[in-house]
Design a protein around this motif. Structure first.
Motif, PDB file in Angstrom:
ATOM      1  N   GLU A 148       3.895  -5.456   0.051  1.00  0.00           N
ATOM      2  CA  GLU A 148       2.468  -5.351   0.371  1.00  0.00           C
ATOM      3  C   GLU A 148       2.154  -4.041   1.083  1.00  0.00           C
ATOM      4  N   ALA A 149       3.004  -3.619   2.007  1.00  0.00           N
ATOM      5  CA  ALA A 149       2.778  -2.361   2.719  1.00  0.00           C
ATOM      6  C   ALA A 149       2.804  -1.186   1.742  1.00  0.00           C
ATOM      7  N   ASN A 150       3.742  -1.206   0.806  1.00  0.00           N
ATOM      8  CA  ASN A 150       3.827  -0.131  -0.187  1.00  0.00           C
ATOM      9  C   ASN A 150       2.624  -0.153  -1.117  1.00  0.00           C
ATOM     10  N   ARG A 151       2.185  -1.335  -1.501  1.00  0.00           N
ATOM     11  CA  ARG A 151       1.015  -1.449  -2.377  1.00  0.00           C
ATOM     12  C   ARG A 151      -0.231  -0.894  -1.683  1.00  0.00           C
ATOM     13  N   ARG A 154      -0.034   2.923  -1.455  1.00  0.00           N
ATOM     14  CA  ARG A 154      -0.339   3.547  -2.741  1.00  0.00           C
ATOM     15  C   ARG A 154      -1.835   3.469  -3.057  1.00  0.00           C
ATOM     16  N   ALA A 155      -2.491   2.355  -2.708  1.00  0.00           N
ATOM     17  CA  ALA A 155      -3.933   2.213  -2.947  1.00  0.00           C
ATOM     18  C   ALA A 155      -4.720   3.210  -2.093  1.00  0.00           C
ATOM     19  N   GLU A 156      -4.311   3.386  -0.842  1.00  0.00           N
ATOM     20  CA  GLU A 156      -4.981   4.357   0.028  1.00  0.00           C
ATOM     21  C   GLU A 156      -4.791   5.772  -0.494  1.00  0.00           C
ATOM     22  N   LYS A 157      -3.605   6.078  -0.972  1.00  0.00           N
ATOM     23  CA  LYS A 157      -3.303   7.399  -1.516  1.00  0.00           C
ATOM     24  C   LYS A 157      -4.170   7.665  -2.755  1.00  0.00           C
TER      25      LYS A 157
END
Length: 170
Positions: A148-151, A154-157
């Motif tokens: 979830e943290a990686n997702r 990536r969404a913020e990026k």
């Protein structure tokens, strides 16, 4: 390094990144990936004590639990690379002795040394099953959180990138 070797390494890197992105975008998301990883990691602790017969139930168990097979394989490989199952065999034997403190009598036609060996194996298998279950349960929330943290990262990026493109376009 030769040109063909460098190209092969580049292809391998791209392939691994592609598989990682596929894993992040898999349907079912974090629960599916975390379940697959937990099963793969947990089952690695039973490989030695089952004489590798645990591989017979590896695929069906992942499918029944609706986990991700690539995540299960990754968890299994990580469990293998940690070398934790080897020192845990002694702990598994101790746990098996606590759960099954008595000696199990085998058929009379078995030699005495085989009876002792089978008792030790059974106790080790029981202990390693408990350890594998506990480690699988412990790794599930960790992998879920990391997924979830990686997702979100990536969404913020992606959102920043889209905002930057919109600002440059106007």
């Amino acid at each position: 390094m030769s040109k063909s070797k460098a190209l092969t390494m580049k292809r391998l890197g791209r392939s691994m990144k592609y598989q990682y992105v596929k894993l992040l975008r898999s349907p079912g998301g974090a629960k599916k990936v975390a379940m697959g990883f937990a099963i793969g990691f947990g089952l690695e602790f039973m490989v030695i004590s089952t004489a590798m017969l645990v591989y017979i139930i590896f695929y069906p168990l992942v499918r029944v639990a609706r986990g991700s097979m690539p995540a299960a394989i990754i968890g299994h490989v990580i469990g293998k690379l940690t070398f934790l199952p080897i020192p845990m065999l002694g702990l598994g034997k101790c746990l098996g002795d606590l759960i099954l403190p008595f000696h199990i009598h085998m058929p009379a036609w078995l030699p005495g040394w085989l009876e002792g060996f089978l008792n030790v194996q059974l106790k080790t298998l029981i202990g390693m099953t408990l350890i594998s279950t506990a480690l699988g349960i412990l790794t599930y929330p960790i992998v879920y959180y990391l997924y979830e943290a990686n997702r979100k990262r990536r969404a913020e990026k992606l959102a920043r990138k889209l905002l930057q493109v919109q600002d440059n376009g106007q």
